[in-house]
Design a protein around this motif. Structure first.
Motif, short mmCIF file in Angstrom:
data_model
loop_
_atom_site.label_atom_id
_atom_site.label_comp_id
_atom_site.label_asym_id
_atom_site.label_seq_id
_atom_site.Cartn_x
_atom_site.Cartn_y
_atom_site.Cartn_z
N ARG A 7 0.73 -1.30 0.10
CA ARG A 7 -0.11 0.03 0.22
C ARG A 7 0.68 1.45 0.02
NH1 ARG A 7 -0.50 -1.96 5.12
NH2 ARG A 7 0.40 -0.45 6.92
N MET A 8 2.22 1.09 0.41
CA MET A 8 2.85 2.35 0.52
C MET A 8 3.75 2.36 -0.77
SD MET A 8 4.61 2.10 4.31
CE MET A 8 5.31 3.47 4.18
N LEU A 9 3.71 1.58 -1.84
CA LEU A 9 4.37 1.81 -2.96
C LEU A 9 3.71 2.57 -4.11
CD1 LEU A 9 5.28 -1.96 -3.75
CD2 LEU A 9 6.66 -0.20 -2.69
N SER A 10 4.49 3.46 -4.61
CA SER A 10 3.62 4.16 -5.85
C SER A 10 3.26 3.40 -7.03
CB SER A 10 4.76 5.10 -6.59
OG SER A 10 5.73 4.18 -7.47
N ALA A 11 2.27 3.74 -8.08
CA ALA A 11 1.61 3.50 -8.98
C ALA A 11 2.70 2.20 -9.72
CB ALA A 11 0.71 4.07 -9.82
N GLY A 12 3.82 2.93 -10.01
CA GLY A 12 4.67 2.38 -10.92
C GLY A 12 5.63 1.20 -10.04
N GLN A 13 5.98 1.38 -8.91
CA GLN A 13 6.32 0.33 -8.19
C GLN A 13 5.52 -0.80 -7.98
OE1 GLN A 13 7.12 2.86 -4.60
NE2 GLN A 13 9.34 3.17 -5.31
N LYS A 14 4.09 -0.56 -7.97
CA LYS A 14 3.28 -1.51 -7.75
C LYS A 14 3.45 -2.43 -9.00
CE LYS A 14 0.19 0.42 -4.37
NZ LYS A 14 -1.20 1.33 -4.21
N ARG A 15 3.39 -1.63 -10.09
CA ARG A 15 3.29 -2.66 -11.34
C ARG A 15 4.52 -3.30 -11.53
NH1 ARG A 15 -0.21 -4.57 -14.11
NH2 ARG A 15 -0.04 -4.57 -16.68
N ARG A 16 5.60 -2.60 -11.14
CA ARG A 16 7.03 -3.65 -11.20
C ARG A 16 6.73 -4.64 -10.08
NH1 ARG A 16 10.41 1.30 -9.70
NH2 ARG A 16 11.82 -0.35 -8.80
N LEU A 17 6.22 -4.33 -9.13
CA LEU A 17 6.03 -5.76 -8.17
C LEU A 17 5.11 -6.77 -8.94
CD1 LEU A 17 6.62 -7.18 -5.64
CD2 LEU A 17 4.75 -5.78 -4.61
N ALA A 18 4.11 -6.36 -9.53
CA ALA A 18 3.15 -7.38 -10.30
C ALA A 18 4.09 -8.14 -11.37
CB ALA A 18 2.20 -6.54 -10.93
N LEU A 19 4.91 -7.38 -12.12
CA LEU A 19 5.78 -7.53 -13.12
C LEU A 19 6.72 -8.67 -12.57
CD1 LEU A 19 6.21 -4.46 -15.39
CD2 LEU A 19 5.05 -6.73 -15.93
N ALA A 20 7.16 -8.51 -11.51
CA ALA A 20 8.45 -9.33 -10.90
C ALA A 20 7.70 -10.76 -10.75
CB ALA A 20 8.64 -8.75 -9.43
N ARG A 21 6.57 -10.94 -10.51
CA ARG A 21 6.09 -12.49 -10.65
C ARG A 21 6.59 -13.22 -11.99
NH1 ARG A 21 0.91 -9.81 -8.94
NH2 ARG A 21 0.08 -10.23 -11.14
N LEU A 22 6.86 -12.46 -12.92
CA LEU A 22 7.29 -13.03 -14.14
C LEU A 22 8.59 -13.86 -13.99
CD1 LEU A 22 5.97 -10.43 -16.86
CD2 LEU A 22 4.78 -12.80 -16.25
N ALA A 23 9.51 -13.12 -13.21
CA ALA A 23 10.77 -13.27 -12.85
C ALA A 23 11.01 -14.62 -11.89
CB ALA A 23 11.45 -12.32 -12.27
N LEU A 24 9.63 -14.99 -11.26
CA LEU A 24 9.91 -15.94 -10.25
C LEU A 24 10.37 -17.30 -10.77
CD1 LEU A 24 7.00 -15.42 -7.90
CD2 LEU A 24 9.34 -15.43 -7.30
N ALA A 25 9.55 -18.08 -11.65
CA ALA A 25 9.58 -19.30 -12.13
C ALA A 25 9.12 -19.27 -13.30
CB ALA A 25 8.75 -20.26 -11.28
N PRO A 26 9.83 -20.27 -14.33
CA PRO A 26 9.85 -20.06 -16.01
C PRO A 26 8.22 -20.75 -16.16
CG PRO A 26 11.31 -21.72 -15.19
CD PRO A 26 10.97 -21.12 -13.91
N ALA A 27 7.53 -20.23 -17.09
CA ALA A 27 6.62 -20.49 -17.94
C ALA A 27 6.51 -20.41 -19.04
CB ALA A 27 5.23 -19.98 -17.36
N PRO A 28 6.06 -21.03 -20.26
CA PRO A 28 6.49 -20.77 -21.63
C PRO A 28 5.72 -19.67 -22.36
CG PRO A 28 6.07 -23.29 -21.15
CD PRO A 28 5.66 -22.24 -20.07
#
Length: 196
Positions: A124-145
């Motif tokens: 809740r303390m993150l900016s809109a851009g930081q929240k979007r980056r956090l959502a995108l970080a899910r892509l870096a967790l584990a591979p999916a084709p």
């Protein structure tokens, strides 16, 4: 890898799109473009198996992709235009939730999107851009084709778009494919475009 044959999607009694066909090979990228309401998000949801096709087939390596929805879910990462973050959880805790589902390490995913120094802040303390980056970080967790991305660069600054570009390039170099709905240019060289 992924093939659509004569897909159709209806909203109520109105066809959003019909007769839609494309082929996406390993390492490929497809940009979905068009005005608001043209069906870009609906197509992504259909490709993710979240809504059924009114007509047509979706194939994965020649077989019905949606015959086994759980199996299809394991080979896709769908990122909608909403960030799907728990506001009271820290950035690291939000990613840890997905790591329990898919595997992967939280710390490298945070580093990949430049969020390591924000790991202990509640979302809740993150900016809109930081929240979007956090959502995108899910892509870096584990591979999916297959990555299905709805407006992935909304709210991102230039440096964050560059980080996303590096993530997309590495995914494609490893044989992964990307389908992205966008109104803005994306760092996806040689992507094909499907205008809806």
């Amino acid at each position: 890898m992924l093939e659509a044959q004569d897909l159709a999607c209806w909203r109520g009694d109105r066809a959003i799109f019909a007769g839609l066909s494309f082929h996406l090979p390993a390492g490929g990228a497809l940009l979905l473009t068009g005005p608001n309401g043209a069906g870009k998000s609906s197509l992504l949801r259909l490709l993710a198996g979240l809504i059924p096709a009114a007509e047509g087939l979706l194939l994965w390596d020649g077989a019905d992709a949606l015959a086994d929805l759980a199996g299809h879910a394991r080979r896709t990462r769908y990122l909608s235009h909403q960030d799907a973050l728990k506001p009271s959880l820290t950035a690291a805790e939000n990613l840890a939730f997905y790591a329990r589902l898919w595997g992967g390490q939280v710390a490298p995913a945070l580093v990949a999107l430049g969020l390591a120094e924000l790991a202990d802040l509640p979302a809740r303390m993150l900016s809109a851009g930081q929240k979007r980056r956090l959502a995108l970080a899910r892509l870096a967790l584990a591979p999916a084709p297959l990555w299905l991305l709805d407006e992935p660069t909304v709210g991102l600054d230039t440096a964050s778009v560059a980080r996303l570009g590096a993530l997309l390039a590495a995914h494609r170099a490893g044989g992964g494919a990307v389908v992205a709905a966008t109104h803005l240019p994306l760092p996806l060289p040689d992507a094909k475009e499907l205008a809806l």
